[in-house]
Design a protein around this motif. Sequence first.
Motif, PDB file in Angstrom:
ATOM      1  N   HIS A  22      11.449   4.593 -14.509  1.00  0.00           N
ATOM      2  CA  HIS A  22      10.966   5.716 -13.703  1.00  0.00           C
ATOM      3  C   HIS A  22      11.298   5.383 -12.143  1.00  0.00           C
ATOM      4  O   HIS A  22      11.066   4.351 -11.738  1.00  0.00           O
ATOM      5  CB  HIS A  22       9.229   6.010 -13.768  1.00  0.00           C
ATOM      6  CG  HIS A  22       8.790   7.039 -12.855  1.00  0.00           C
ATOM      7  ND1 HIS A  22       9.672   7.538 -11.735  1.00  0.00           N
ATOM      8  CD2 HIS A  22       7.767   7.700 -12.646  1.00  0.00           C
ATOM      9  CE1 HIS A  22       8.897   8.620 -11.091  1.00  0.00           C
ATOM     10  NE2 HIS A  22       7.690   8.662 -11.652  1.00  0.00           N
ATOM     11  N   LYS A  23      12.032   6.379 -11.511  1.00  0.00           N
ATOM     12  CA  LYS A  23      12.603   6.308 -10.118  1.00  0.00           C
ATOM     13  C   LYS A  23      11.332   6.059  -9.176  1.00  0.00           C
ATOM     14  O   LYS A  23      10.535   6.770  -9.169  1.00  0.00           O
ATOM     15  CB  LYS A  23      13.599   6.912  -9.660  1.00  0.00           C
ATOM     16  CG  LYS A  23      14.201   6.685  -8.408  1.00  0.00           C
ATOM     17  CD  LYS A  23      15.423   7.497  -8.117  1.00  0.00           C
ATOM     18  CE  LYS A  23      16.029   7.001  -7.061  1.00  0.00           C
ATOM     19  NZ  LYS A  23      17.182   7.763  -6.461  1.00  0.00           N
ATOM     20  N   PHE A  24      11.437   5.051  -8.187  1.00  0.00           N
ATOM     21  CA  PHE A  24      10.349   5.118  -7.318  1.00  0.00           C
ATOM     22  C   PHE A  24      10.712   5.698  -5.889  1.00  0.00           C
ATOM     23  O   PHE A  24      11.673   5.574  -5.562  1.00  0.00           O
ATOM     24  CB  PHE A  24      10.173   3.575  -6.968  1.00  0.00           C
ATOM     25  CG  PHE A  24       8.898   3.642  -6.198  1.00  0.00           C
ATOM     26  CD1 PHE A  24       7.554   3.720  -6.520  1.00  0.00           C
ATOM     27  CD2 PHE A  24       9.129   2.635  -4.830  1.00  0.00           C
ATOM     28  CE1 PHE A  24       6.503   3.507  -5.765  1.00  0.00           C
ATOM     29  CE2 PHE A  24       7.658   2.581  -4.180  1.00  0.00           C
ATOM     30  CZ  PHE A  24       6.599   2.806  -4.482  1.00  0.00           C
ATOM     31  N   TYR A  25       9.997   6.850  -5.470  1.00  0.00           N
ATOM     32  CA  TYR A  25      10.350   7.668  -4.382  1.00  0.00           C
ATOM     33  C   TYR A  25       9.601   7.202  -3.031  1.00  0.00           C
ATOM     34  O   TYR A  25       8.463   7.465  -3.150  1.00  0.00           O
ATOM     35  CB  TYR A  25      10.069   8.879  -4.695  1.00  0.00           C
ATOM     36  CG  TYR A  25      11.213   9.434  -5.900  1.00  0.00           C
ATOM     37  CD1 TYR A  25      12.467   9.871  -5.546  1.00  0.00           C
ATOM     38  CD2 TYR A  25      10.514   9.786  -7.067  1.00  0.00           C
ATOM     39  CE1 TYR A  25      13.116  10.464  -6.352  1.00  0.00           C
ATOM     40  CE2 TYR A  25      11.474  10.339  -7.903  1.00  0.00           C
ATOM     41  CZ  TYR A  25      12.741  10.563  -7.730  1.00  0.00           C
ATOM     42  OH  TYR A  25      13.681  10.873  -8.787  1.00  0.00           O
ATOM     43  N   VAL A  26      10.298   6.596  -2.200  1.00  0.00           N
ATOM     44  CA  VAL A  26       9.522   6.205  -1.203  1.00  0.00           C
ATOM     45  C   VAL A  26      10.476   5.921   0.091  1.00  0.00           C
ATOM     46  O   VAL A  26      11.582   5.821   0.222  1.00  0.00           O
ATOM     47  CB  VAL A  26       8.918   4.677  -1.518  1.00  0.00           C
ATOM     48  CG1 VAL A  26      10.175   3.682  -1.552  1.00  0.00           C
ATOM     49  CG2 VAL A  26       8.056   4.153  -0.402  1.00  0.00           C
ATOM     50  N   SER A  27       9.754   6.149   1.339  1.00  0.00           N
ATOM     51  CA  SER A  27      10.257   5.921   2.797  1.00  0.00           C
ATOM     52  C   SER A  27       9.602   4.981   3.563  1.00  0.00           C
ATOM     53  O   SER A  27       8.425   4.880   3.152  1.00  0.00           O
ATOM     54  CB  SER A  27      10.887   6.993   3.308  1.00  0.00           C
ATOM     55  OG  SER A  27       9.549   7.674   3.927  1.00  0.00           O
TER      56      SER A  27
END
Length: 167
Positions: A22-27
């Motif tokens: 699962h891709k991790f979406y973060v900034s």
Amino acid sequence: MKYFRILLLLLVFPLVSATSAHKFYVSITKIEYVKEKSSLQIITKIFTDDIEDVLKQRYDASISLDTKKETEAADEDLKKYLLQKINISVNGKPVKLDYIGKEYDTDMLVAYIEVKDVKELKTIEIENKVLMEMFPEQQNIIHLKTPESRRSLILDKDEPSGKLKFN
């Protein structure tokens, strides 16, 4: 018994490794209050492919970041997007964000923003909705550094803004 363990490992390992990651979406946004310059210096790091996807969806399907095909219009679209999605109020009053520019670091886009004329920092409210319209799991981590302290916020779709108080 030893053969049973080996057989079990041989059967289980492919099943475990076959599951999709699962891709991790973060900034990550770092804000530093520089008292001597009366400014907030802001550095935002976003995965290049994620921000490119959002800009393609929002502005122009042919946008290409960090390539030889990148155009000046792509930088303008990035600036427009970031300044719409990041809002800051200092001491209860909205402030103007000045987009300075960007660069690339491996698979990250690094954007530089500044807020001028911040004489005193009593409270800061930060709204960061970057990528949230495209990725519901998006988290935007904010690290704020002042001469006296360090604070952090984690913003997401349910809580896209946060407020910090300083004494």
